[in-house]
Design a protein around this motif. Structure first.
Motif, short mmCIF file in Angstrom:
data_model
loop_
_atom_site.label_atom_id
_atom_site.label_comp_id
_atom_site.label_asym_id
_atom_site.label_seq_id
_atom_site.Cartn_x
_atom_site.Cartn_y
_atom_site.Cartn_z
N ILE A 1 -1.44 4.28 0.74
CA ILE A 1 -2.15 4.36 -0.54
C ILE A 1 -3.66 4.40 -0.35
CG2 ILE A 1 -2.59 3.09 -2.70
CD1 ILE A 1 0.29 2.05 -2.48
N SER A 2 -4.13 3.88 0.77
CA SER A 2 -5.58 3.78 0.98
C SER A 2 -6.28 5.13 0.92
CB SER A 2 -5.86 3.11 2.33
OG SER A 2 -5.30 3.88 3.40
N GLN A 3 -5.57 6.19 1.29
CA GLN A 3 -6.20 7.52 1.29
C GLN A 3 -6.27 8.12 -0.11
OE1 GLN A 3 -3.75 10.57 3.20
NE2 GLN A 3 -2.05 9.10 3.26
N TYR A 4 -5.50 7.56 -1.05
CA TYR A 4 -5.51 8.08 -2.42
C TYR A 4 -6.33 7.20 -3.36
CZ TYR A 4 -1.64 10.97 -0.80
OH TYR A 4 -0.86 11.86 -0.11
N GLY A 5 -6.36 5.92 -3.11
CA GLY A 5 -7.10 5.02 -3.98
C GLY A 5 -6.17 4.22 -4.87
N ILE A 6 -6.54 2.95 -5.09
CA ILE A 6 -5.69 2.05 -5.87
C ILE A 6 -5.61 2.49 -7.33
CG2 ILE A 6 -5.48 -0.33 -6.69
CD1 ILE A 6 -6.68 -1.26 -4.07
#
Length: 336
Positions: free
Chosen positions: A34-39
């Motif tokens: 998820i870190s590459q897409y954003g919370i």
């Protein structure tokens, strides 16, 4: 933040904590992906999926049955995915392969929820079959509407079964013990020897008990007014007769809101349009390029299909699916 708040409002308001806990659990479990897409994007897509009803796909049964919205979403998804089984059955009704057994319907349910309990499927089948002949064939529509009642109102029906047994035993309806546990492990009451279960119970007395149950139950119940109307013309009824009446009542089906009317069961224009688009895409991709006069296919152009990422939901399946996909591509490349 505005998008997240908007999606939260659309989520089932009484059970928003359930979805928040599930979203945070998936966020922590898949934080590297998820870190590459954003919370913020993750929460937006998660609650959009809750609003659209796709959040229950391939999830564990404990989550699928956790809220009324989840149950309705699962029913709607099951119908949309497998309605062609019934559609074919309607066109070629004499061909038995389009009528399925309880075990086969359970296999379809497991495609959407791998740990879906077989007991619920068997209970739904008994509403249709009225006995224990679980190897008999059933049409899709008969099973679907029976399954809807058994799945969505499972706790309610457990309580109804206990009430029915008490009435058969001649107990005062004012002292009927209504189970409140959802475990399904209620004691089995045997009717007295001078009472035939085939005769059923008095409909008006039965409804009085059901009305009281609906007033104090914390689980989902059919609208009492519709149940009263359904029982108004009956003098006596059996337990499975009552379940069959529930399954066939279109007023109760509309109140639940997960499935269309029986006459429209095999109509889904939105899904048909999507399928037509997919078929057109597949047909376009499968058109062969020019070949040599000798028929040699070695010079055919190689199609490099763009990789499409797995959906957000359920996130805990994504890593495994990606790993399998990557391994498959590497093996194919080595062979070429």
């Amino acid at each position: 933040l505005i998008s997240v708040s908007y999606c939260l409002l659309f989520a089932a308001q009484r059970h928003v904590l359930t979805y928040m806990e599930d979203a945070v659990s998936q966020l922590l479990e898949n934080r590297e992906d998820i870190s590459q897409y954003g919370i913020a994007r993750f929460f937006t897509e998660y609650f959009n999926s809750v609003r659209q009803g796709t959040h229950i796909l391939f999830r564990e049964f404990s989550f699928v049955q956790a809220t009324p919205h989840n149950r309705a979403s699962f029913l709607r998804t099951f119908w949309r995915c497998f309605r062609t089984v019934g559609k074919n059955g309607g066109k070629y009704f004499s061909i038995c392969c389009y009528l399925l057994t309880a075990k086969e319907y359970h296999c379809l349910l497991q495609l959407l929820c791998p740990d879906f309990p077989v007991e619920l499927t068997q209970k739904a089948a008994r509403i249709v079959l009225m006995d224990d002949a679980m190897d008999c064939l059933m049409s899709f529509s008969d099973f679907l509407f029976a399954f809807q009642i058994q799945f969505y109102y499972s706790e309610f029906l457990e309580s109804v079964a206990a009430i029915y047994q008490d009435l058969l035993a001649g107990k005062n309806p004012n002292t009927v013990i209504v189970p409140t546990s959802s475990s399904g492990q209620h004691r089995q009451r045997q009717p007295p020897s001078d009472c035939s279960p085939l005769d059923g119970v008095e409909a008006s007395l039965f409804y009085q008990c059901l009305e009281s149950l609906c007033d104090r139950s914390k689980y989902s119940c059919p609208p009492s007014a519709l149940v009263k109307e359904m029982l108004s013309s009956a003098q006596r009824l059996t337990f499975y007769g009552f379940l069959m009446a529930l399954a066939k009542d279109q007023g109760i089906n509309r109140a639940l809101g997960a499935l269309p009317d029986k006459g429209d069961l095999f109509l889904d224009p939105a899904m048909d349009q999507e399928l037509e688009k997919l078929v057109a895409q597949v047909s376009g991709l499968s058109i062969a390029g020019p070949t040599s006069s000798s028929g040699d296919t070695a010079n055919l152009p190689v199609r490099n299909s763009p990789r499409i990422n797995s959906p957000w939901k359920p996130l805990h399946h994504r890593r495994k699916m990606d790993a399998e996909s990557e391994g498959s591509n590497e093996e194919t490349d080595s062979e070429n």
